[in-house]
Scaffold this motif. Structure first.
Motif, mmCIF file in Angstrom:
data_model
loop_
_atom_site.group_PDB
_atom_site.id
_atom_site.type_symbol
_atom_site.label_atom_id
_atom_site.label_comp_id
_atom_site.label_asym_id
_atom_site.label_seq_id
_atom_site.Cartn_x
_atom_site.Cartn_y
_atom_site.Cartn_z
ATOM 1 N N LYS A 191 0.832 -1.201 0.000
ATOM 2 C CA LYS A 191 0.000 0.000 0.000
ATOM 3 C C LYS A 191 0.869 1.254 0.000
ATOM 4 C CE LYS A 191 -2.981 -2.736 2.952
ATOM 5 N NZ LYS A 191 -1.926 -3.703 3.267
ATOM 6 N N VAL A 192 0.369 2.290 -0.679
ATOM 7 C CA VAL A 192 1.013 3.599 -0.709
ATOM 8 C C VAL A 192 0.048 4.586 -0.070
ATOM 9 C CG1 VAL A 192 1.944 5.428 -2.180
ATOM 10 C CG2 VAL A 192 2.204 3.032 -2.871
ATOM 11 N N CYS A 193 0.540 5.370 0.901
ATOM 12 C CA CYS A 193 -0.330 6.378 1.511
ATOM 13 C C CYS A 193 0.506 7.465 2.167
ATOM 14 C CB CYS A 193 -1.287 5.749 2.530
ATOM 15 S SG CYS A 193 -0.503 5.179 4.044
ATOM 16 N N ASP A 194 -0.152 8.510 2.587
ATOM 17 C CA ASP A 194 0.518 9.535 3.365
ATOM 18 C C ASP A 194 0.696 9.012 4.792
ATOM 19 O OD1 ASP A 194 0.699 12.059 5.122
ATOM 20 O OD2 ASP A 194 0.841 12.872 3.090
ATOM 21 N N ALA A 195 1.876 9.243 5.356
ATOM 22 C CA ALA A 195 2.182 8.700 6.685
ATOM 23 C C ALA A 195 1.227 9.210 7.760
ATOM 24 C CB ALA A 195 3.618 9.041 7.062
ATOM 25 N N LYS A 196 0.661 10.378 7.566
ATOM 26 C CA LYS A 196 -0.272 10.912 8.564
ATOM 27 C C LYS A 196 -1.459 9.989 8.772
ATOM 28 C CE LYS A 196 -3.118 14.901 9.709
ATOM 29 N NZ LYS A 196 -3.662 16.199 9.275
ATOM 30 N N TYR A 197 -1.825 9.236 7.727
ATOM 31 C CA TYR A 197 -3.008 8.371 7.795
ATOM 32 C C TYR A 197 -2.639 6.883 7.803
ATOM 33 C CZ TYR A 197 -4.644 12.884 6.163
ATOM 34 O OH TYR A 197 -4.864 14.229 6.037
ATOM 35 N N ALA A 198 -1.364 6.571 7.986
ATOM 36 C CA ALA A 198 -0.901 5.188 7.869
ATOM 37 C C ALA A 198 -1.357 4.333 9.038
ATOM 38 C CB ALA A 198 0.623 5.163 7.770
ATOM 39 N N LYS A 199 -1.670 3.087 8.723
ATOM 40 C CA LYS A 199 -1.885 2.048 9.724
ATOM 41 C C LYS A 199 -0.712 1.091 9.598
ATOM 42 C CE LYS A 199 -5.963 3.675 10.715
ATOM 43 N NZ LYS A 199 -6.094 4.516 11.909
ATOM 44 N N GLY A 200 0.089 0.980 10.625
ATOM 45 C CA GLY A 200 1.297 0.172 10.558
ATOM 46 C C GLY A 200 2.436 0.902 11.241
ATOM 47 N N PRO A 201 3.691 0.462 11.040
ATOM 48 C CA PRO A 201 4.835 1.075 11.721
ATOM 49 C C PRO A 201 4.937 2.588 11.555
ATOM 50 C CG PRO A 201 5.498 -0.968 10.666
ATOM 51 C CD PRO A 201 4.089 -0.709 10.236
ATOM 52 N N ALA A 202 4.559 3.110 10.386
ATOM 53 C CA ALA A 202 4.700 4.551 10.133
ATOM 54 C C ALA A 202 3.797 5.395 11.026
ATOM 55 C CB ALA A 202 4.414 4.859 8.664
ATOM 56 N N GLN A 203 2.768 4.801 11.621
ATOM 57 C CA GLN A 203 1.888 5.589 12.483
ATOM 58 C C GLN A 203 2.643 6.116 13.706
ATOM 59 O OE1 GLN A 203 -0.725 2.155 13.071
ATOM 60 N NE2 GLN A 203 -0.616 2.460 15.275
ATOM 61 N N PHE A 204 3.751 5.443 14.069
ATOM 62 C CA PHE A 204 4.524 5.858 15.241
ATOM 63 C C PHE A 204 5.423 7.060 14.954
ATOM 64 C CE2 PHE A 204 3.398 1.454 16.178
ATOM 65 C CZ PHE A 204 2.734 1.654 17.389
ATOM 66 N N LEU A 205 5.460 7.505 13.701
ATOM 67 C CA LEU A 205 6.140 8.762 13.398
ATOM 68 C C LEU A 205 5.367 9.943 13.980
ATOM 69 C CD1 LEU A 205 7.088 8.082 9.667
ATOM 70 C CD2 LEU A 205 8.707 8.349 11.567
ATOM 71 N N ASN A 206 4.059 9.727 14.224
ATOM 72 C CA ASN A 206 3.198 10.755 14.809
ATOM 73 C C ASN A 206 3.289 12.082 14.059
ATOM 74 O OD1 ASN A 206 2.124 9.160 16.953
ATOM 75 N ND2 ASN A 206 4.064 9.404 18.045
ATOM 76 N N LEU A 207 3.193 12.012 12.745
ATOM 77 C CA LEU A 207 3.265 13.225 11.934
ATOM 78 C C LEU A 207 1.926 13.948 11.965
ATOM 79 C CD1 LEU A 207 5.233 11.856 8.853
ATOM 80 C CD2 LEU A 207 6.130 13.087 10.827
ATOM 81 N N ASP A 208 1.973 15.259 12.201
ATOM 82 C CA ASP A 208 0.731 16.020 12.275
ATOM 83 C C ASP A 208 0.386 16.710 10.962
ATOM 84 O OD1 ASP A 208 2.780 17.814 12.342
ATOM 85 O OD2 ASP A 208 2.106 18.890 14.130
ATOM 86 N N LYS A 209 1.291 16.604 9.977
ATOM 87 C CA LYS A 209 1.029 17.215 8.671
ATOM 88 C C LYS A 209 1.223 16.193 7.563
ATOM 89 C CE LYS A 209 2.226 21.926 10.018
ATOM 90 N NZ LYS A 209 3.125 23.075 9.790
ATOM 91 N N GLU A 210 0.554 16.430 6.456
ATOM 92 C CA GLU A 210 0.698 15.553 5.298
ATOM 93 C C GLU A 210 2.020 15.837 4.580
ATOM 94 O OE1 GLU A 210 -2.681 16.402 2.889
ATOM 95 O OE2 GLU A 210 -4.071 15.272 4.149
ATOM 96 N N GLY A 211 2.414 14.896 3.722
ATOM 97 C CA GLY A 211 3.566 15.158 2.865
ATOM 98 C C GLY A 211 4.606 14.066 2.822
ATOM 99 N N HIS A 212 4.653 13.205 3.852
ATOM 100 C CA HIS A 212 5.617 12.100 3.826
ATOM 101 C C HIS A 212 4.905 10.852 3.321
ATOM 102 C CE1 HIS A 212 8.900 9.460 4.785
ATOM 103 N NE2 HIS A 212 8.183 8.792 5.670
ATOM 104 N N ILE A 213 5.313 10.373 2.158
ATOM 105 C CA ILE A 213 4.689 9.196 1.550
ATOM 106 C C ILE A 213 5.354 7.927 2.069
ATOM 107 C CG2 ILE A 213 4.254 7.990 -0.648
ATOM 108 C CD1 ILE A 213 2.630 10.580 -0.212
ATOM 109 N N VAL A 214 4.546 6.938 2.409
ATOM 110 C CA VAL A 214 5.080 5.652 2.863
ATOM 111 C C VAL A 214 4.540 4.514 2.008
ATOM 112 C CG1 VAL A 214 5.613 6.326 5.234
ATOM 113 C CG2 VAL A 214 3.315 5.493 4.677
ATOM 114 N N VAL A 215 5.384 3.490 1.859
ATOM 115 C CA VAL A 215 5.054 2.323 1.036
ATOM 116 C C VAL A 215 5.357 1.081 1.861
ATOM 117 C CG1 VAL A 215 5.549 1.113 -1.118
ATOM 118 C CG2 VAL A 215 5.755 3.605 -1.027
#
Length: 203
Positions: A143-167
């Motif tokens: 899956k490709v999504c913005d980290a702000k809305y990610a379910k998985g390890p990237a959710q622990f980045l706790n980003l409050d803004k959009e812009g970092h894409i995770v795969v």
């Protein structure tokens, strides 16, 4: 009909990319990105201080030699299109990062603080960032999504803004599933696609 030769001239390499980490995923991303024809980046900066070991099968399969720095192997393979820097990026050397896109492929241990520092540094400089969101799993949809809305390890980045894409697969090490070469191939493919979308917007 447009002249084919003239159209070909317009399909040139654009921009620069920094890839942080040249392990099993990072080396795949580097090779796939550099193999892009009539496009892709002008220059790739690759950061990792690890050397190729016996279990680095993908590096060896691509022609790397045991004991050779991973980034220097890629530099040797692609010549002046790659700058291999034998340093791991951390909070003290973020200034080494450059280009239009930073791709984060670090693994092992707690990578969240370093990843977060890279994202914050890049955002302040208008550099796009792409990272991972789990590489574990046997038979997964990538899956490709913005980290702000990610379910998985990237959710622990706790980003409050959009812009970092995770795969990624969205799976954790605690799910006790292996990292397979075909999953890494698919993640690398989608990371490269996201990177090319950014590079293609450069005038």
């Amino acid at each position: 009909m447009d002249n084919i030769a003239e159209l070909e001239k317009k399909l040139t390499r654009k921009g620069e990319v920094s890839i942080v980490g040249c392990g099993r995923l990072g080396v795949r991303v580097a090779f796939d990105l550099l193999e892009v024809h009539r496009g892709g980046p002008k220059k790739v900066y690759l950061f990792d201080n690890a050397k190729i070991a016996e279990n680095d099968i993908v590096h060896r399969r691509l022609g790397g030699k045991i004991g050779e720095y991973k980034v220097k192997f890629v530099e040797r393979f692609f010549g002046d299109r790659v700058v291999g820097i034998t340093e791991n990026i951390n909070e003290d050397n973020l200034h080494l990062l450059t280009g239009d896109v930073v791709i984060i492929c670090i693994a092992g241990g707690d990578t969240i603080p370093t990843t977060r520092a890279i994202i914050d540094y890049a955002k302040k400089r208008g550099i796009k960032t792409i990272g991972t969101n789990g590489v574990f799993g046997i038979e997964e949809n990538i899956k490709v999504c913005d980290a702000k809305y990610a379910k998985g390890p990237a959710q622990f980045l706790n980003l409050d803004k959009e812009g970092h894409i995770v795969v990624g697969t969205g799976k954790f090490i605690r799910d006790l599933e292996p990292i397979t070469p075909y999953t890494l191939d698919e993640i690398a493919k989608k990371i490269v696609i996201e990177c090319l979308k950014v590079l293609n917007k450069i005038k």
